[in-house]
Design a protein around this motif. Sequence first.
Motif, PDB file in Angstrom:
ATOM      1  N   GLN A 100      80.178  68.966  90.007  1.00  0.00           N
ATOM      2  CA  GLN A 100      79.885  68.920  91.434  1.00  0.00           C
ATOM      3  C   GLN A 100      81.103  68.369  92.172  1.00  0.00           C
ATOM      4  O   GLN A 100      81.812  67.506  91.647  1.00  0.00           O
ATOM      5  CB  GLN A 100      78.662  68.028  91.694  1.00  0.00           C
ATOM      6  N   PRO A 101      81.360  68.845  93.398  1.00  0.00           N
ATOM      7  CA  PRO A 101      82.566  68.427  94.131  1.00  0.00           C
ATOM      8  C   PRO A 101      82.749  66.919  94.277  1.00  0.00           C
ATOM      9  O   PRO A 101      83.877  66.440  94.328  1.00  0.00           O
ATOM     10  CB  PRO A 101      82.404  69.087  95.504  1.00  0.00           C
ATOM     11  N   ASP A 102      81.668  66.162  94.317  1.00  0.00           N
ATOM     12  CA  ASP A 102      81.779  64.715  94.539  1.00  0.00           C
ATOM     13  C   ASP A 102      81.634  63.894  93.255  1.00  0.00           C
ATOM     14  O   ASP A 102      81.521  62.676  93.305  1.00  0.00           O
ATOM     15  CB  ASP A 102      80.741  64.262  95.560  1.00  0.00           C
ATOM     16  N   HIS A 103      81.658  64.545  92.093  1.00  0.00           N
ATOM     17  CA  HIS A 103      81.388  63.823  90.843  1.00  0.00           C
ATOM     18  C   HIS A 103      82.350  62.651  90.603  1.00  0.00           C
ATOM     19  O   HIS A 103      81.916  61.528  90.366  1.00  0.00           O
ATOM     20  CB  HIS A 103      81.395  64.765  89.636  1.00  0.00           C
ATOM     21  N   LEU A 104      83.651  62.901  90.636  1.00  0.00           N
ATOM     22  CA  LEU A 104      84.612  61.824  90.377  1.00  0.00           C
ATOM     23  C   LEU A 104      84.505  60.728  91.428  1.00  0.00           C
ATOM     24  O   LEU A 104      84.606  59.546  91.111  1.00  0.00           O
ATOM     25  CB  LEU A 104      86.040  62.372  90.294  1.00  0.00           C
ATOM     26  N   ASN A 105      84.278  61.114  92.660  1.00  0.00           N
ATOM     27  CA  ASN A 105      84.092  60.134  93.725  1.00  0.00           C
ATOM     28  C   ASN A 105      82.840  59.290  93.461  1.00  0.00           C
ATOM     29  O   ASN A 105      82.859  58.072  93.635  1.00  0.00           O
ATOM     30  CB  ASN A 105      83.991  60.844  95.076  1.00  0.00           C
ATOM     31  N   SER A 106      81.773  59.931  93.006  1.00  0.00           N
ATOM     32  CA  SER A 106      80.502  59.217  92.794  1.00  0.00           C
ATOM     33  C   SER A 106      80.571  58.197  91.663  1.00  0.00           C
ATOM     34  O   SER A 106      79.763  57.275  91.617  1.00  0.00           O
ATOM     35  CB  SER A 106      79.360  60.203  92.545  1.00  0.00           C
ATOM     36  N   ILE A 107      81.518  58.344  90.752  1.00  0.00           N
ATOM     37  CA  ILE A 107      81.640  57.355  89.667  1.00  0.00           C
ATOM     38  C   ILE A 107      82.748  56.335  89.937  1.00  0.00           C
ATOM     39  O   ILE A 107      83.136  55.576  89.056  1.00  0.00           O
ATOM     40  CB  ILE A 107      81.828  58.030  88.279  1.00  0.00           C
ATOM     41  N   GLY A 108      83.260  56.314  91.165  1.00  0.00           N
ATOM     42  CA  GLY A 108      84.203  55.273  91.573  1.00  0.00           C
ATOM     43  C   GLY A 108      85.669  55.601  91.404  1.00  0.00           C
ATOM     44  O   GLY A 108      86.521  54.723  91.582  1.00  0.00           O
ATOM     45  N   CYS A 109      86.013  56.856  91.112  1.00  0.00           N
ATOM     46  CA  CYS A 109      87.412  57.203  90.845  1.00  0.00           C
ATOM     47  C   CYS A 109      88.301  57.179  92.073  1.00  0.00           C
ATOM     48  O   CYS A 109      89.514  57.022  91.950  1.00  0.00           O
ATOM     49  CB  CYS A 109      87.499  58.572  90.192  1.00  0.00           C
ATOM     50  N   SER A 110      87.736  57.356  93.257  1.00  0.00           N
ATOM     51  CA  SER A 110      88.575  57.403  94.456  1.00  0.00           C
ATOM     52  C   SER A 110      88.819  56.021  95.044  1.00  0.00           C
ATOM     53  O   SER A 110      89.528  55.879  96.038  1.00  0.00           O
ATOM     54  CB  SER A 110      87.934  58.307  95.509  1.00  0.00           C
ATOM     55  N   LYS A 111      88.258  55.008  94.429  1.00  0.00           N
ATOM     56  CA  LYS A 111      88.451  53.637  94.921  1.00  0.00           C
ATOM     57  C   LYS A 111      89.448  52.923  94.022  1.00  0.00           C
ATOM     58  O   LYS A 111      89.788  53.394  92.961  1.00  0.00           O
ATOM     59  CB  LYS A 111      87.116  52.909  94.939  1.00  0.00           C
ATOM     60  N   GLY A 112      89.887  51.758  94.462  1.00  0.00           N
ATOM     61  CA  GLY A 112      90.814  50.982  93.637  1.00  0.00           C
ATOM     62  C   GLY A 112      92.236  51.472  93.757  1.00  0.00           C
ATOM     63  O   GLY A 112      92.829  51.926  92.784  1.00  0.00           O
ATOM     64  N   CYS A 113      92.802  51.399  94.923  1.00  0.00           N
ATOM     65  CA  CYS A 113      94.155  51.884  95.185  1.00  0.00           C
ATOM     66  C   CYS A 113      95.108  50.702  95.314  1.00  0.00           C
ATOM     67  O   CYS A 113      94.792  49.686  95.927  1.00  0.00           O
ATOM     68  CB  CYS A 113      94.126  52.689  96.480  1.00  0.00           C
ATOM     69  N   SER A 114      96.276  50.824  94.707  1.00  0.00           N
ATOM     70  CA  SER A 114      97.323  49.812  94.900  1.00  0.00           C
ATOM     71  C   SER A 114      98.648  50.525  95.157  1.00  0.00           C
ATOM     72  O   SER A 114      98.914  51.580  94.598  1.00  0.00           O
ATOM     73  CB  SER A 114      97.431  48.881  93.684  1.00  0.00           C
ATOM     74  N   ILE A 115      99.448  49.921  96.017  1.00  0.00           N
ATOM     75  CA  ILE A 115     100.747  50.497  96.378  1.00  0.00           C
ATOM     76  C   ILE A 115     101.836  49.530  95.948  1.00  0.00           C
ATOM     77  O   ILE A 115     101.724  48.320  96.145  1.00  0.00           O
ATOM     78  CB  ILE A 115     100.821  50.759  97.895  1.00  0.00           C
ATOM     79  N   VAL A 116     102.881  50.070  95.348  1.00  0.00           N
ATOM     80  CA  VAL A 116     104.013  49.270  94.883  1.00  0.00           C
ATOM     81  C   VAL A 116     105.279  49.897  95.457  1.00  0.00           C
ATOM     82  O   VAL A 116     105.374  51.114  95.572  1.00  0.00           O
ATOM     83  CB  VAL A 116     104.079  49.281  93.333  1.00  0.00           C
ATOM     84  N   ALA A 117     106.242  49.090  95.815  1.00  0.00           N
ATOM     85  CA  ALA A 117     107.533  49.603  96.279  1.00  0.00           C
ATOM     86  C   ALA A 117     108.601  49.219  95.260  1.00  0.00           C
ATOM     87  O   ALA A 117     108.677  48.063  94.851  1.00  0.00           O
ATOM     88  CB  ALA A 117     107.870  49.032  97.650  1.00  0.00           C
ATOM     89  N   HIS A 118     109.376  50.192  94.833  1.00  0.00           N
ATOM     90  CA  HIS A 118     110.455  49.964  93.871  1.00  0.00           C
ATOM     91  C   HIS A 118     111.790  50.181  94.569  1.00  0.00           C
ATOM     92  O   HIS A 118     111.972  51.180  95.269  1.00  0.00           O
ATOM     93  CB  HIS A 118     110.366  50.932  92.698  1.00  0.00           C
ATOM     94  N   TYR A 119     112.709  49.273  94.319  1.00  0.00           N
ATOM     95  CA  TYR A 119     114.057  49.370  94.872  1.00  0.00           C
ATOM     96  C   TYR A 119     115.029  49.269  93.708  1.00  0.00           C
ATOM     97  O   TYR A 119     115.074  48.263  93.014  1.00  0.00           O
ATOM     98  CB  TYR A 119     114.299  48.228  95.868  1.00  0.00           C
ATOM     99  N   TYR A 120     115.774  50.343  93.460  1.00  0.00           N
ATOM    100  CA  TYR A 120     116.764  50.367  92.388  1.00  0.00           C
ATOM    101  C   TYR A 120     118.148  50.403  93.025  1.00  0.00           C
ATOM    102  O   TYR A 120     118.547  51.432  93.572  1.00  0.00           O
ATOM    103  CB  TYR A 120     116.591  51.611  91.505  1.00  0.00           C
ATOM    104  N   PRO A 121     118.902  49.304  92.972  1.00  0.00           N
ATOM    105  CA  PRO A 121     120.251  49.322  93.548  1.00  0.00           C
ATOM    106  C   PRO A 121     121.166  50.216  92.702  1.00  0.00           C
ATOM    107  O   PRO A 121     120.845  50.549  91.564  1.00  0.00           O
ATOM    108  CB  PRO A 121     120.682  47.856  93.470  1.00  0.00           C
ATOM    109  N   PRO A 122     122.322  50.587  93.244  1.00  0.00           N
ATOM    110  CA  PRO A 122     123.272  51.358  92.434  1.00  0.00           C
ATOM    111  C   PRO A 122     123.644  50.563  91.183  1.00  0.00           C
ATOM    112  O   PRO A 122     123.759  49.348  91.223  1.00  0.00           O
ATOM    113  CB  PRO A 122     124.482  51.518  93.345  1.00  0.00           C
TER     114      PRO A 122
END
Length: 170
Positions: free
Chosen positions: A7-29
Amino acid sequence: SEALGLQPDHLNSIGCSKGCSIVAHYYPPCPQPELTLGVRKHADAGILTVLLQNHIGGLQVLHDDQWFDVHPIRGGLVINIGDLLQVLSNDKFKSVKHRAIASHVGPRISVPCFFSGHASLLDKPFGPIKDLPSEANPPRYKEFLLREYLAKFFSSSLDDNKLPLDYYKQ
């Protein structure tokens, strides 16, 4: 969900679309990039990763035991399947092994957004979605606690040849 025949909402219904984290990476030369590696070979732990990167290359994916550059496209996003979606899909979707290499050009900036599922999933059994395995396609992973898998993922050694998902294959 639909690509798995669910079903279109299956993954959403089991909590897969929640729990987001954002990370920023900086690689100098890096003055001597041949002597180092930016980030070792790995697959993302979560369900899905959405990556924004600047114009400096460095991301590589592993295919048929060969590394390929992922050339940045201005305004483009890289979408990676994570280990948890590989497990849920019983290997229909595969997590991509990738790394970041150092460069004398820079700085390289990357901003991944990791979708790892809702925190309520941590202490529940995790494995292939029950509707997907069949006699012709048996479960490829034994059930595990998400907390166990994440502990293995975050404690794996740089020299470890065994990837965290390998511990749960049938």
